[in-house]
Design an enzyme around this catalytic site. Structure first.
Site, PDB file in Angstrom:
ATOM      1  N   TYR A  13      44.522 107.538  17.925  1.00 15.22           N
ATOM      2  CA  TYR A  13      45.542 106.628  17.428  1.00 15.22           C
ATOM      3  C   TYR A  13      45.104 105.923  16.143  1.00 15.22           C
ATOM      4  O   TYR A  13      45.687 106.139  15.095  1.00 15.22           O
ATOM      5  CB  TYR A  13      45.995 105.593  18.475  1.00 15.22           C
TER       6      TYR A  13
ATOM      7  N   ARG B 113      45.126 116.118  20.376  1.00 15.24           N
ATOM      8  CA  ARG B 113      45.339 114.920  21.188  1.00 15.24           C
ATOM      9  C   ARG B 113      45.041 113.635  20.414  1.00 15.24           C
ATOM     10  O   ARG B 113      45.666 112.614  20.662  1.00 15.24           O
ATOM     11  CB  ARG B 113      44.449 114.956  22.442  1.00 15.24           C
TER      12      ARG B 113
END
Length: 296
Positions: free
Chosen positions: A109, A140
């Site tokens: 993130y 991911r």
């Protein structure tokens, strides 16, 4: 000295119906893995649903896995975080628990630059005396460890010893093998790339397939370690439909479903992961039966 050679299982975390970790069942599946030739237990990784574990659960699960394995094979603990300080804390706790190594995913993130990755991994590695495996899975995390970065870390930080490569980019992995000049152990992070990566000098796989087929996954790796790539290729291609079925939905939804279909009773998934779609269950069942796995 490599942490392990062959097939390390990215082991699931079994849950009770109320969502708590089922440690009794974890003991059973660790014993099943050891008895069937798995070369390493990798606990609290992506497949172990570490993203939805509290720090306390995470540490307790690592401690239990170390105790349950009883030094029969190495235990590598997932201790990565998108916060460097959290990863350091979890890594120190894994060392206290007796883990044989740590697996550290790239920051997700918030991501990081390549210089940020060098700083992140260096700080984590220097906080412990354990060998560290970097985990590169940009699909991911949105963050890729470039070959030059991985090679630099392996050459300059003594206990950064390996990388789990799940980019799916064989050209990148070949470039890493060339730049690292033997200073880094490479493990496949994708079951369908075991043989290609081992042909480039990889030492094995950190595997989802091993949860349901530990001996077969070990045998693929062992064939390659023995230099018998013809056999390794044959075994890999035989397993390919099942490997694909185990990723027809987000991991670990299919593998937990498969284990439950085999009667292993590993329980439910934690939200936001949801039960497998019925049509995908049928695809999975067929692949399992065709591969010779028995359903309950």
């Amino acid at each position: 000295m490599a942490i392990f050679k062959g097939a390390g299982v990215a082991i699931v975390t079994p849950m009770k119906e109320d969502g708590q970790v089922n440690f009794e069942k974890l003991q059973e599946i660790i014993d099943f893995q050891v008895d069937n030739g798995t070369d390493c237990i990798v606990i609290c990784g992506t497949t172990g649903e570490s993203a939805t574990q509290t720090e306390a659960e995470h540490i307790e699960t690592i401690k239990f896995a170390v105790q349950a394995t009883k030094k029969r094979i190495p235990v590598v603990a997932g201790t990565g975080s998108n916060c460097t300080e959290t990863a350091i804390y979890l890594s120190k706790e894994a060392q206290k628990a007796g883990a044989d190594g740590i697996l550290v995913v790239t920051p997700y993130y918030n991501k990081a630059t390549q210089n940020g990755l060098i700083d992140h991994y260096t700080m984590i590695a220097k906080s412990v005396d354990l060998p560290l495996i970097m985990y590169n899975v940009p699909s991911r995390t949105g963050c890729n460890i470039e070959p030059k970065t991985a090679a630099t870390l392996a050459k300059n930080v003594d206990n950064i010893v390996a990388i789990k490569e799940a980019t799916g980019n064989i050209s990148q992995i070949a470039k890493l093998a060339q730049l690292a000049e033997g200073n880094i152990d490479i493990y496949s992070g994708n079951d369908d790339e075991i043989v290609p990566i081992m042909s480039l000098g990889g030492l094995g796989v950190i595997s989802v397939l091993s949860n349901v087929a530990p001996k077969q996954t070990h045998d693929i790796c062992q064939a390659c370690l023995d230099g018998n790539f013809e056999l390794g290729r044959k075994l890999q291609l035989e397993a390919l439909p099942l490997m694909n079925a185990l990723f027809c939905e987000v991991n670990p939804i299919p593998v937990k479903t498969a284990m439950n279909l085999m009667g292993m009773a590993v329980g439910p998934l934690r939200r936001p992961l949801s039960p497998m779609e019925p049509e995908h269950i049928e695809i999975l069942k067929k692949a399992m039966l065709d591969y010779g796995l028995k359903l309950k």
